[in-house]
Design a protein around this motif. Sequence first.
Motif, PDB file in Angstrom:
ATOM      1  N   LYS A  30       6.727  35.226 -48.165  1.00 19.00           N
ATOM      2  CA  LYS A  30       6.764  34.733 -46.796  1.00 19.00           C
ATOM      3  C   LYS A  30       7.224  35.671 -45.904  1.00 19.00           C
ATOM      4  N   ALA A  31       7.735  36.852 -46.490  1.00 22.73           N
ATOM      5  CA  ALA A  31       8.211  37.916 -45.377  1.00 22.73           C
ATOM      6  C   ALA A  31       8.177  39.265 -46.275  1.00 22.73           C
ATOM      7  N   SER A  48       6.162  38.691 -40.888  1.00 26.44           N
ATOM      8  CA  SER A  48       7.590  37.863 -40.467  1.00 26.44           C
ATOM      9  C   SER A  48       8.732  38.433 -40.532  1.00 26.44           C
ATOM     10  N   ILE A  49       8.858  39.779 -40.067  1.00 25.70           N
ATOM     11  CA  ILE A  49      10.222  40.334 -39.958  1.00 25.70           C
ATOM     12  C   ILE A  49      10.385  40.887 -38.526  1.00 25.70           C
ATOM     13  N   SER A  50      11.128  40.012 -37.742  1.00 29.31           N
ATOM     14  CA  SER A  50      11.202  40.313 -36.371  1.00 29.31           C
ATOM     15  C   SER A  50      12.038  41.856 -35.998  1.00 29.31           C
ATOM     16  N   SER A  51      12.875  42.257 -37.090  1.00 29.92           N
ATOM     17  CA  SER A  51      13.478  43.688 -36.838  1.00 29.92           C
ATOM     18  C   SER A  51      14.142  43.766 -38.030  1.00 29.92           C
ATOM     19  N   VAL A  52      14.409  45.016 -38.190  1.00 36.38           N
ATOM     20  CA  VAL A  52      15.283  45.786 -39.198  1.00 36.38           C
ATOM     21  C   VAL A  52      16.549  46.388 -38.719  1.00 36.38           C
ATOM     22  N   THR A  53      17.820  46.165 -39.095  1.00 36.76           N
ATOM     23  CA  THR A  53      19.044  46.612 -38.278  1.00 36.76           C
ATOM     24  C   THR A  53      19.418  47.708 -39.445  1.00 36.76           C
ATOM     25  N   ASP A  54      19.726  48.735 -39.049  1.00 43.28           N
ATOM     26  CA  ASP A  54      20.513  49.794 -39.722  1.00 43.28           C
ATOM     27  C   ASP A  54      22.237  49.731 -39.456  1.00 43.28           C
ATOM     28  N   ASN A  63      15.798  40.937 -40.494  1.00 42.61           N
ATOM     29  CA  ASN A  63      15.742  39.774 -39.623  1.00 42.61           C
ATOM     30  C   ASN A  63      14.370  39.162 -39.797  1.00 42.61           C
ATOM     31  N   PHE A  64      14.235  38.019 -40.012  1.00 45.21           N
ATOM     32  CA  PHE A  64      13.168  37.175 -40.226  1.00 45.21           C
ATOM     33  C   PHE A  64      12.597  36.316 -38.962  1.00 45.21           C
ATOM     34  N   SER A  65      11.330  36.473 -38.771  1.00 48.37           N
ATOM     35  CA  SER A  65      10.742  35.863 -37.757  1.00 48.37           C
ATOM     36  C   SER A  65      10.755  34.183 -38.128  1.00 48.37           C
ATOM     37  N   SER A  66      10.559  33.686 -38.962  1.00 45.17           N
ATOM     38  CA  SER A  66      10.719  32.453 -39.426  1.00 45.17           C
ATOM     39  C   SER A  66      11.649  32.273 -40.444  1.00 45.17           C
ATOM     40  N   ALA A  67      12.789  31.237 -40.069  1.00 44.07           N
ATOM     41  CA  ALA A  67      13.858  31.127 -41.208  1.00 44.07           C
ATOM     42  C   ALA A  67      13.506  30.345 -42.359  1.00 44.07           C
ATOM     43  N   PHE A  68      14.023  30.598 -43.332  1.00 45.92           N
ATOM     44  CA  PHE A  68      13.681  30.064 -44.646  1.00 45.92           C
ATOM     45  C   PHE A  68      14.689  28.776 -44.742  1.00 45.92           C
ATOM     46  N   ALA A  69      14.186  27.860 -45.496  1.00 47.32           N
ATOM     47  CA  ALA A  69      14.742  26.605 -45.712  1.00 47.32           C
ATOM     48  C   ALA A  69      15.976  26.625 -46.183  1.00 47.32           C
ATOM     49  N   ALA A  70      16.539  27.386 -47.124  1.00 47.49           N
ATOM     50  CA  ALA A  70      17.771  27.722 -47.616  1.00 47.49           C
ATOM     51  C   ALA A  70      17.914  29.005 -48.005  1.00 47.49           C
ATOM     52  N   SER A 122      10.448  42.223 -50.334  1.00 50.29           N
ATOM     53  CA  SER A 122       9.684  41.106 -49.987  1.00 50.29           C
ATOM     54  C   SER A 122      10.469  39.818 -50.373  1.00 50.29           C
ATOM     55  N   HIS A 123      10.150  38.711 -49.549  1.00 53.47           N
ATOM     56  CA  HIS A 123      11.005  37.585 -49.430  1.00 53.47           C
ATOM     57  C   HIS A 123      10.255  36.507 -50.082  1.00 53.47           C
TER      58      HIS A 123
END
Length: 128
Positions: A30-31, A48-54, A63-70, A122-123
């Motif tokens: 999914k991402a 589906s990754i909005s950004s990566v934070t260092d 950081n995901f563009s779409s949230a996971f259900a859990a 991958s997620h």
Amino acid sequence: MASELRVNTLKDAAGNNSIATSFVAGGSAKAWVNFNGESTLSVRDSLSISSVTDNGTGNYTNNFSSAFAAATYNTTGAGGGNLMYLDTSYGYTTSAKTFRSAYPSSTAGNITLADANDVNTSHHGDLA
């Protein structure tokens, strides 16, 4: 105008190699992201990754563009360069995943955090 396509099975153009649509929807990442984590972080490609934070040496957050259900989705990862270990066992939220890159620093199982030049994660899981 929105449209909807309802099918149970997908096949290739020759009518071979069928796969159930439930497998495609449930088994696909999914991402995912591929990035350079050394010096200035640089994302090479992603879905589906909005950004990566260092967050500091050897510590990153996807950081995901779409949230996971859990926060029980699955994360896998690999890295290159001096990296030999990607710790994805903590830092789960439905909207982001924090992980560490490191290399073994002793035979006792100790690790040393290190930035990696080739980080891939991958997620997999259900989206909200």
